[in-house]
Design a protein around this motif. Structure first.
Motif, mmCIF file in Angstrom:
data_model
loop_
_atom_site.group_PDB
_atom_site.id
_atom_site.type_symbol
_atom_site.label_atom_id
_atom_site.label_comp_id
_atom_site.label_asym_id
_atom_site.label_seq_id
_atom_site.Cartn_x
_atom_site.Cartn_y
_atom_site.Cartn_z
ATOM 1 N N VAL A 153 0.860 -1.181 0.000
ATOM 2 C CA VAL A 153 0.000 0.000 0.000
ATOM 3 C C VAL A 153 0.893 1.228 0.000
ATOM 4 C CG1 VAL A 153 -1.795 1.243 1.238
ATOM 5 C CG2 VAL A 153 -1.792 -1.254 1.240
ATOM 6 N N LEU A 154 0.703 2.066 -1.008
ATOM 7 C CA LEU A 154 1.486 3.288 -1.128
ATOM 8 C C LEU A 154 0.645 4.462 -0.671
ATOM 9 C CD1 LEU A 154 3.084 2.701 -4.621
ATOM 10 C CD2 LEU A 154 4.114 2.296 -2.387
ATOM 11 N N GLY A 155 1.299 5.424 -0.085
ATOM 12 C CA GLY A 155 0.602 6.605 0.392
ATOM 13 C C GLY A 155 1.294 7.859 -0.068
ATOM 14 N N PRO A 156 0.824 9.029 0.383
ATOM 15 C CA PRO A 156 1.435 10.291 -0.042
ATOM 16 C C PRO A 156 2.863 10.445 0.460
ATOM 17 C CG PRO A 156 -0.526 10.681 1.323
ATOM 18 C CD PRO A 156 -0.372 9.220 1.157
ATOM 19 N N ARG A 157 3.246 9.743 1.487
ATOM 20 C CA ARG A 157 4.615 9.853 1.997
ATOM 21 C C ARG A 157 5.610 9.145 1.081
ATOM 22 N NH1 ARG A 157 2.132 7.842 6.978
ATOM 23 N NH2 ARG A 157 1.159 9.620 7.932
ATOM 24 N N ASP A 158 5.142 8.145 0.299
ATOM 25 C CA ASP A 158 6.042 7.384 -0.571
ATOM 26 C C ASP A 158 6.417 8.139 -1.837
ATOM 27 O OD1 ASP A 158 6.004 5.177 1.176
ATOM 28 O OD2 ASP A 158 4.085 4.517 0.335
ATOM 29 N N PHE A 159 5.516 8.968 -2.352
ATOM 30 C CA PHE A 159 5.780 9.747 -3.561
ATOM 31 C C PHE A 159 5.455 11.204 -3.268
ATOM 32 C CE2 PHE A 159 4.731 5.532 -5.222
ATOM 33 C CZ PHE A 159 5.844 5.300 -6.007
ATOM 34 N N ALA A 160 6.376 12.070 -3.649
ATOM 35 C CA ALA A 160 6.180 13.494 -3.362
ATOM 36 C C ALA A 160 5.044 14.075 -4.196
ATOM 37 C CB ALA A 160 7.475 14.259 -3.628
ATOM 38 N N GLY A 161 4.863 13.592 -5.421
ATOM 39 C CA GLY A 161 3.851 14.153 -6.297
ATOM 40 C C GLY A 161 2.468 13.553 -6.116
ATOM 41 N N LEU A 162 2.324 12.594 -5.232
ATOM 42 C CA LEU A 162 1.042 11.922 -5.045
ATOM 43 C C LEU A 162 0.155 12.740 -4.125
ATOM 44 C CD1 LEU A 162 -0.584 9.338 -5.634
ATOM 45 C CD2 LEU A 162 0.334 8.399 -3.538
ATOM 46 N N ARG A 163 -0.992 13.137 -4.625
ATOM 47 C CA ARG A 163 -1.910 13.920 -3.831
ATOM 48 C C ARG A 163 -3.197 13.117 -3.667
ATOM 49 N NH1 ARG A 163 -3.892 19.046 -6.516
ATOM 50 N NH2 ARG A 163 -5.844 17.949 -6.719
ATOM 51 N N ASP A 164 -3.608 12.853 -2.453
ATOM 52 C CA ASP A 164 -4.806 12.078 -2.167
ATOM 53 C C ASP A 164 -5.946 13.046 -1.887
ATOM 54 O OD1 ASP A 164 -6.573 10.096 -1.648
ATOM 55 O OD2 ASP A 164 -5.769 9.567 0.314
ATOM 56 N N ASP A 165 -6.759 13.293 -2.918
ATOM 57 C CA ASP A 165 -7.880 14.205 -2.738
ATOM 58 C C ASP A 165 -9.219 13.470 -2.846
ATOM 59 O OD1 ASP A 165 -7.643 13.633 -5.369
ATOM 60 O OD2 ASP A 165 -7.906 15.687 -6.089
ATOM 61 N N ALA A 166 -9.204 12.186 -2.556
ATOM 62 C CA ALA A 166 -10.436 11.405 -2.598
ATOM 63 C C ALA A 166 -11.336 11.813 -1.437
ATOM 64 C CB ALA A 166 -10.125 9.918 -2.504
ATOM 65 N N PRO A 167 -12.655 11.790 -1.657
ATOM 66 C CA PRO A 167 -13.554 12.146 -0.555
ATOM 67 C C PRO A 167 -13.453 11.132 0.571
ATOM 68 C CG PRO A 167 -14.787 11.335 -2.442
ATOM 69 C CD PRO A 167 -13.378 11.451 -2.872
#
Length: 181
Positions: A153-167
């Motif tokens: 499971v990858l999260g925003p901490r693993d990739f700098a460009g990953l933005r989690d804006d899901a409701p």
């Protein structure tokens, strides 16, 4: 109203002939068996319908006991539609089978032959394999450690460009009486 014994016998014969015909290898006989089963089911619904009565419309009968039960009639119409649809599908299968092989019989494939030719030794070997799998269940299931886990499971901490804006399902903050927002 008493149910006629002839209707019950005819229904039982239709069920028996339908089941017997469906056990054949010919797709045409399967179709005939299915049609017999459909007619037997319709006859069964007519038998259990009970005494005929007045149509169940509002104000049609003074006493509700005089009305006929609409449920078996609806089930009979549904059975007729289902029988028609499956019969059309079987006819399409028979036609395609005749186009491809000039026959409507269902032949055994390799898997059927392999199962039939399998001996008792193979069955015992399979039972032993199941016993071995049961012994080391803790090591092979439940994805206990990181070594056996197939999903990372990858999260925003693993990739700098990953933005989690899901409701997110969370409670809204309580509004105060003066807020119009």
């Amino acid at each position: 109203m008493t149910v006629s014994g002839v209707l019950i016998i005819v229904m039982a014969v239709l069920f028996a002939c339908g089941v017997y015909a469906m056990l054949e290898r010919s797709l045409t006989r399967v179709l005939i068996g299915f049609l017999l089963l459909g007619n037997a089911a319709n006859l069964l619904l007519l038998i259990v319908m009970g005494e005929p009565g007045v149509a169940p419309f509002f104000g049609a009968a003074a006493d509700p006991e005089d009305m006929s039960d609409p449920l078996p009639q609806a089930l009979t119409l549904t059975a007729i539609v289902i029988t028609f649809a499956v019969s059309a599908f079987l006819l399409a299968l028979i036609y395609r089978s005749w186009q491809l092989g000039q026959a409507d019989t269902v032949e055994d494939d390799e898997a059927d032959r392999a199962v039939r030719e399998r001996t008792a030794d193979v069955d015992e070997t399979m039972d032993e394999e199941i016993e071995i799998e049961d012994e080391d269940d803790d090591a092979t299931t439940d994805f206990v450690g990181l070594d056996t886990s197939p999903i990372t499971v990858l999260g925003p901490r693993d990739f700098a460009g990953l933005r989690d804006d899901a409701p997110v399902d969370s409670r809204r903050p309580e509004r105060k009486d003066g807020d119009d927002a």
